[in-house]
Design an enzyme around this catalytic site. Structure first.
Site, short mmCIF file in Angstrom:
data_model
loop_
_atom_site.label_atom_id
_atom_site.label_comp_id
_atom_site.label_asym_id
_atom_site.label_seq_id
_atom_site.Cartn_x
_atom_site.Cartn_y
_atom_site.Cartn_z
N GLY A 156 1.02 -1.22 0.03
CA GLY A 156 0.21 0.06 0.00
C GLY A 156 0.78 1.40 0.07
O GLY A 156 0.44 2.40 0.22
N LEU A 157 2.09 1.05 -0.49
CA LEU A 157 3.17 2.21 -0.43
C LEU A 157 3.33 2.83 -1.67
O LEU A 157 4.29 3.50 -2.02
CB LEU A 157 4.33 1.91 0.37
CG LEU A 157 4.12 1.44 1.87
CD1 LEU A 157 5.47 1.08 2.60
CD2 LEU A 157 3.51 2.48 2.40
N GLY A 158 2.53 2.53 -2.69
CA GLY A 158 2.72 3.06 -4.16
C GLY A 158 3.77 2.36 -5.09
O GLY A 158 4.46 3.28 -5.85
N SER A 162 3.82 0.36 -7.30
CA SER A 162 3.58 0.39 -8.67
C SER A 162 3.67 1.59 -9.26
O SER A 162 3.99 1.87 -10.58
CB SER A 162 2.41 -0.63 -9.33
OG SER A 162 1.19 -0.05 -8.51
N ALA A 163 2.97 2.56 -8.69
CA ALA A 163 3.05 3.91 -9.19
C ALA A 163 4.33 4.55 -9.32
O ALA A 163 4.70 5.26 -10.39
CB ALA A 163 2.15 4.77 -8.29
N ALA A 164 5.14 4.40 -8.28
CA ALA A 164 6.75 4.67 -8.35
C ALA A 164 7.40 4.05 -9.65
O ALA A 164 7.95 4.79 -10.26
CB ALA A 164 7.12 4.45 -7.08
N ASP A 167 -1.74 8.06 -6.53
CA ASP A 167 -0.59 7.35 -6.45
C ASP A 167 0.36 7.81 -7.38
O ASP A 167 1.47 8.28 -7.13
CB ASP A 167 -0.57 5.76 -6.41
CG ASP A 167 -1.35 5.23 -5.14
OD1 ASP A 167 -2.07 5.85 -4.55
OD2 ASP A 167 -0.89 4.01 -4.91
O1 PMV Z 1 -3.38 0.25 -2.60
P1 PMV Z 1 -2.82 1.85 -2.74
O2 PMV Z 1 -1.97 2.28 -1.64
O3 PMV Z 1 -1.93 2.06 -3.98
O4 PMV Z 1 -3.80 3.13 -2.49
C1 PMV Z 1 -5.07 2.90 -3.15
C2 PMV Z 1 -5.79 4.10 -2.90
C3 PMV Z 1 -7.48 4.02 -3.18
O5 PMV Z 1 -8.03 5.36 -2.80
C4 PMV Z 1 -7.98 2.73 -2.31
C5 PMV Z 1 -7.41 3.59 -4.51
C6 PMV Z 1 -7.29 4.84 -5.44
O6 PMV Z 1 -6.75 4.59 -6.83
O7 PMV Z 1 -7.26 5.93 -5.22
#
Ligand code: PMV
Length: 310
Positions: free
Chosen positions: A85-87, A89-91, A132
């Site tokens: 949940g720390l992003g 894949s976005a990074a 993210d």
């Molecule tokens: O799973 P994470 O940490 O990449 O976060 C998702 C955040 C949500 O609000 C649940 C989904 C989103 O795309 O905003």
């Protein structure tokens, strides 16, 4: 062979996850943990020194498709746990887009990198907001859909939803992240909340309430008022629990951290992943998290966004 590198930070969501998917406000902060990509031209698809199947790397494939690349040599390095949940894949998407653009002689353009990274993240995940990818690209702190923002970085539209992303200047603060060790996929959790909200008036009210708590919390964050911010984080955790995205492991770490914190909550999609605690006593919080079987990481705010690495 000439190589091109870029890196981007991970993040945590301070307030507003899940509700942001429905256009409500949210705030995310970059953390001092980064994902680095190094690329070079090649006539095969190579990941970390081994020939690989591109279909096993959907985020990478999306970025390559945007640039019309069929093959690439990619090396990745990261001190961000994945699925936490720390992003991460976005990074990865932000760093890869930046590195590939650099390799192809395209200019550094944060908004273009954001668009490419969000297209890749959305394409691979099939759902979600540009939160993210925006924080990975911009760094520091960002807000989505804050009504009073006069410093919009970019606006993103997707499937009838629009997000205005702005800079949120945040005083230096210390947070402890506690990773449950349980990996959870964001897509199914977002889908679960969507189904609940679409079929139940009460769930819709909870999503609206998360929006209100987030707006009050943003003011506390900007002022550096840790007592107020902590209270809103704790309120946000309760609302997310009602939406069904917490789990016993997250609740246990939140409880453990609360004793030495201004406030604590799950962060990101939930269902596992991580929680955060705002604290002046990071060692005590870390110890409490370890004793409950979690993995603590102490982070400071103010990390820069995506950048080319020489
Ligand atoms: O799973 P994470 O940490 O990449 O976060 C998702 C955040 C949500 O609000 C649940 C989904 C989103 O795309 O905003």
């Amino acid at each position: 062979m000439k190589t091109f590198s870029a890196s981007a930070p991970g993040k945590f969501v301070v307030l507003g996850e899940h509700a942001v998917v429905f256009g409500k406000p949210a705030v995310a902060l970059a953390i001092d943990r980064r994902f680095k990509c190094t690329v070079s031209e090649d006539d095969a698809f190579i990941v970390n020194g081994e020939k690989d199947d591109i279909n096993k790397h959907p985020h990478v494939k999306h970025i390559m498709d945007i640039h019309g690349l069929k093959t690439i040599n990619l090396t990745s390095e990261s001190n961000l746990p994945s699925g936490a949940g720390l992003g991460s894949s976005a990074a990865l998407c932000a760093a890869l887009s930046c590195a590939v653009r650099h390799m192809l002689g395209k200019p550094f353009d944060a908004e273009e990198i954001l668009k490419e990274a969000y297209a890749a993240e959305y394409g691979a995940q099939g759902i979600g907001s540009p939160m993210d990818t925006s924080i990975s690209v911009h760094g520091g702190g960002i807000g989505l859909n804050l009504p009073d923002s006069d410093n919009i970085l970019w606006s993103v539209k997707n499937r009838g939803q629009k997000w205005d992303v702005c800079d949120v200047h945040t005083p230096e603060m210390t947070f402890v992240i506690g990773f449950t060790g349980k990996r959870a996929l964001t897509g199914p959790l977002v889908e679960k909340v969507r189904r609940y909200r679409d079929s139940n008036r009460f769930a819709k009210d909870i999503v609206d309430e998360i929006g209100s708590v987030t707006l009050e919390g943003v003011d506390a964050l900007r002022e550096g008022n840790k007592v107020k911010l902590g209270k809103f984080m704790t309120d946000n955790h309760k609302l997310l629990s009602i939406l069904g995205v917490s789990c016993p492991e997250l609740n246990s770490l939140v409880d453990a951290a609360n004793e030495y914190s201004y406030g604590a909550k799950l962060t990101g999609a939930g269902g596992g992943g991580s929680m955060i605690a705002l604290t002046d006593e990071p060692e005590k919080v870390s110890r409490a998290i370890l004793l409950r079987g979690g993995r603590p990481i102490t982070v400071n705010t103010g990390e820069p966004g995506v950048r080319i690495e020489e």
